[in-house]
Design a protein around this motif. Sequence first.
Motif, PDB file in Angstrom:
ATOM      1  N   ILE A 193      93.639  54.877 -18.182  1.00  0.00           N
ATOM      2  CA  ILE A 193      94.564  55.297 -17.138  1.00  0.00           C
ATOM      3  C   ILE A 193      93.872  56.225 -16.158  1.00  0.00           C
ATOM      4  CG2 ILE A 193      95.455  57.243 -18.505  1.00  0.00           C
ATOM      5  CD1 ILE A 193      98.192  56.743 -17.221  1.00  0.00           C
ATOM      6  N   SER A 194      94.267  56.148 -14.893  1.00  0.00           N
ATOM      7  CA  SER A 194      93.775  57.029 -13.838  1.00  0.00           C
ATOM      8  C   SER A 194      94.950  57.408 -12.946  1.00  0.00           C
ATOM      9  CB  SER A 194      92.707  56.338 -12.983  1.00  0.00           C
ATOM     10  OG  SER A 194      91.648  55.841 -13.767  1.00  0.00           O
ATOM     11  N   VAL A 195      94.806  58.519 -12.227  1.00  0.00           N
ATOM     12  CA  VAL A 195      95.787  58.925 -11.222  1.00  0.00           C
ATOM     13  C   VAL A 195      95.261  58.521  -9.849  1.00  0.00           C
ATOM     14  CG1 VAL A 195      96.949  60.872 -10.124  1.00  0.00           C
ATOM     15  CG2 VAL A 195      96.685  60.817 -12.618  1.00  0.00           C
ATOM     16  N   LEU A 196      96.099  57.806  -9.096  1.00  0.00           N
ATOM     17  CA  LEU A 196      95.738  57.386  -7.733  1.00  0.00           C
ATOM     18  C   LEU A 196      96.216  58.382  -6.691  1.00  0.00           C
ATOM     19  CD1 LEU A 196      96.615  53.580  -7.590  1.00  0.00           C
ATOM     20  CD2 LEU A 196      94.347  54.602  -7.720  1.00  0.00           C
ATOM     21  N   GLU A 197      97.465  58.804  -6.823  1.00  0.00           N
ATOM     22  CA  GLU A 197      98.079  59.688  -5.845  1.00  0.00           C
ATOM     23  C   GLU A 197      98.890  60.743  -6.581  1.00  0.00           C
ATOM     24  OE1 GLU A 197     100.386  56.989  -3.516  1.00  0.00           O
ATOM     25  OE2 GLU A 197      98.709  56.413  -2.229  1.00  0.00           O
ATOM     26  N   PRO A 210      93.202  63.055 -10.019  1.00  0.00           N
ATOM     27  CA  PRO A 210      92.916  61.786  -9.336  1.00  0.00           C
ATOM     28  C   PRO A 210      91.473  61.308  -9.474  1.00  0.00           C
ATOM     29  CG  PRO A 210      94.312  63.142  -7.960  1.00  0.00           C
ATOM     30  CD  PRO A 210      93.906  63.996  -9.133  1.00  0.00           C
ATOM     31  N   PHE A 211      91.363  59.997  -9.629  1.00  0.00           N
ATOM     32  CA  PHE A 211      90.095  59.265  -9.617  1.00  0.00           C
ATOM     33  C   PHE A 211      89.177  59.622 -10.792  1.00  0.00           C
ATOM     34  CE2 PHE A 211      91.232  59.984  -5.012  1.00  0.00           C
ATOM     35  CZ  PHE A 211      91.972  58.816  -4.908  1.00  0.00           C
ATOM     36  N   THR A 212      89.777  59.893 -11.941  1.00  0.00           N
ATOM     37  CA  THR A 212      89.036  59.987 -13.197  1.00  0.00           C
ATOM     38  C   THR A 212      89.729  59.079 -14.203  1.00  0.00           C
ATOM     39  OG1 THR A 212      90.321  61.922 -13.889  1.00  0.00           O
ATOM     40  CG2 THR A 212      88.208  62.334 -12.805  1.00  0.00           C
ATOM     41  N   ALA A 213      88.958  58.444 -15.057  1.00  0.00           N
ATOM     42  CA  ALA A 213      89.508  57.492 -16.032  1.00  0.00           C
ATOM     43  C   ALA A 213      89.588  58.149 -17.406  1.00  0.00           C
ATOM     44  CB  ALA A 213      88.636  56.244 -16.088  1.00  0.00           C
ATOM     45  N   GLN A 234      85.191  52.305 -14.049  1.00  0.00           N
ATOM     46  CA  GLN A 234      84.560  53.481 -13.449  1.00  0.00           C
ATOM     47  C   GLN A 234      85.025  53.649 -12.014  1.00  0.00           C
ATOM     48  OE1 GLN A 234      80.284  53.144 -12.816  1.00  0.00           O
ATOM     49  NE2 GLN A 234      80.400  50.916 -12.898  1.00  0.00           N
ATOM     50  N   TRP A 235      85.184  54.915 -11.614  1.00  0.00           N
ATOM     51  CA  TRP A 235      85.497  55.244 -10.232  1.00  0.00           C
ATOM     52  C   TRP A 235      84.222  55.586  -9.489  1.00  0.00           C
ATOM     53  CZ3 TRP A 235      89.983  54.560  -7.771  1.00  0.00           C
ATOM     54  CH2 TRP A 235      91.119  54.336  -8.551  1.00  0.00           C
ATOM     55  N   HIS A 258      86.938  57.745   0.101  1.00  0.00           N
ATOM     56  CA  HIS A 258      85.831  56.847  -0.218  1.00  0.00           C
ATOM     57  C   HIS A 258      85.867  56.295  -1.631  1.00  0.00           C
ATOM     58  CE1 HIS A 258      83.374  59.074   3.110  1.00  0.00           C
ATOM     59  NE2 HIS A 258      84.089  58.080   3.596  1.00  0.00           N
ATOM     60  N   PHE A 259      86.993  56.405  -2.318  1.00  0.00           N
ATOM     61  CA  PHE A 259      87.022  56.006  -3.721  1.00  0.00           C
ATOM     62  C   PHE A 259      87.391  54.539  -3.905  1.00  0.00           C
ATOM     63  CE2 PHE A 259      87.426  60.586  -4.177  1.00  0.00           C
ATOM     64  CZ  PHE A 259      86.609  60.837  -5.273  1.00  0.00           C
ATOM     65  N   CYS A 260      86.781  53.935  -4.934  1.00  0.00           N
ATOM     66  CA  CYS A 260      87.215  52.622  -5.416  1.00  0.00           C
ATOM     67  C   CYS A 260      86.981  52.583  -6.917  1.00  0.00           C
ATOM     68  CB  CYS A 260      86.478  51.483  -4.718  1.00  0.00           C
ATOM     69  SG  CYS A 260      84.774  51.248  -5.255  1.00  0.00           S
ATOM     70  N   CYS A 261      87.688  51.675  -7.582  1.00  0.00           N
ATOM     71  CA  CYS A 261      87.541  51.506  -9.028  1.00  0.00           C
ATOM     72  C   CYS A 261      86.912  50.145  -9.297  1.00  0.00           C
ATOM     73  CB  CYS A 261      88.898  51.597  -9.716  1.00  0.00           C
ATOM     74  SG  CYS A 261      88.781  51.595 -11.531  1.00  0.00           S
ATOM     75  N   VAL A 262      85.882  50.141 -10.125  1.00  0.00           N
ATOM     76  CA  VAL A 262      85.209  48.901 -10.532  1.00  0.00           C
ATOM     77  C   VAL A 262      85.535  48.655 -12.000  1.00  0.00           C
ATOM     78  CG1 VAL A 262      83.015  47.704 -10.825  1.00  0.00           C
ATOM     79  CG2 VAL A 262      83.365  49.209  -8.854  1.00  0.00           C
ATOM     80  N   ILE A 263      86.103  47.492 -12.290  1.00  0.00           N
ATOM     81  CA  ILE A 263      86.439  47.105 -13.663  1.00  0.00           C
ATOM     82  C   ILE A 263      85.624  45.864 -14.016  1.00  0.00           C
ATOM     83  CG2 ILE A 263      88.260  46.226 -15.172  1.00  0.00           C
ATOM     84  CD1 ILE A 263      90.211  47.949 -13.591  1.00  0.00           C
ATOM     85  N   GLU A 264      84.943  45.917 -15.158  1.00  0.00           N
ATOM     86  CA  GLU A 264      84.126  44.804 -15.633  1.00  0.00           C
ATOM     87  C   GLU A 264      84.633  44.369 -17.007  1.00  0.00           C
ATOM     88  OE1 GLU A 264      79.720  45.834 -14.596  1.00  0.00           O
ATOM     89  OE2 GLU A 264      80.873  47.711 -14.681  1.00  0.00           O
TER      90      GLU A 264
END
Length: 197
Positions: free
Chosen positions: A63-67, A85-88, A123-124, A187-193
């Motif tokens: 889980i992460s917080v976006l806003e 925000p922006f930590t997993a 990862q963010w 400038h944030f984005c989340c990459v999921i693999e």
Amino acid sequence: MIYSLLKQQDYTKMLWKNGKGYTYEIAKDTTQCQEGSFNWRISMAQVDQNGSFSDFSGYQRVISVLEGEGIHLAIDDQSEEKLYPFTAFAFDGASQTQCTLLKDPVTDFNLIYAPQKYRARCQWLNINEIQRFCSQAQTILIFSVCDSMTIKTNQFNETLGKHETLFMTQNESLKQFDLITQANQNHFCCVIELSKI
């Protein structure tokens, strides 16, 4: 590789399992799953009040917080985590998890997957105009929080808006991705693999 651009109007609104709110389902895989189950799912949700999380026994959650300012999680009355925000943050979907808002309502972002079937990485990235990463995962999703972000590979160029997702499947080789943003924006984005075990 097969890819598609998912926009907010493509996301599916659905009631939480505990009936206390709504999730916007971004993407999921249900291959060889029984009705109501999935191999993995990515979603975001508005959290307006304190309460308990739904039970997802058999799954791993990230889980992460976006806003919003953030949330406080109490897990199985044994551990606690403040999430900004922006930590997993990863935890067992079977855990009894209580969520308390740090201040105002938040929007969260969720990866839920079956760890016996898939390996996953979430990862963010904080992009300073341009950032490169490489992946050979079978499934790759890039979720943008930027107003505008361009993704370049040797196969395609795509531009994502805020809360849009680039969904790539059937990847069979190491791929290089260049993520490009403009100055003076988030400038944030989340990459999921995701890869099958």
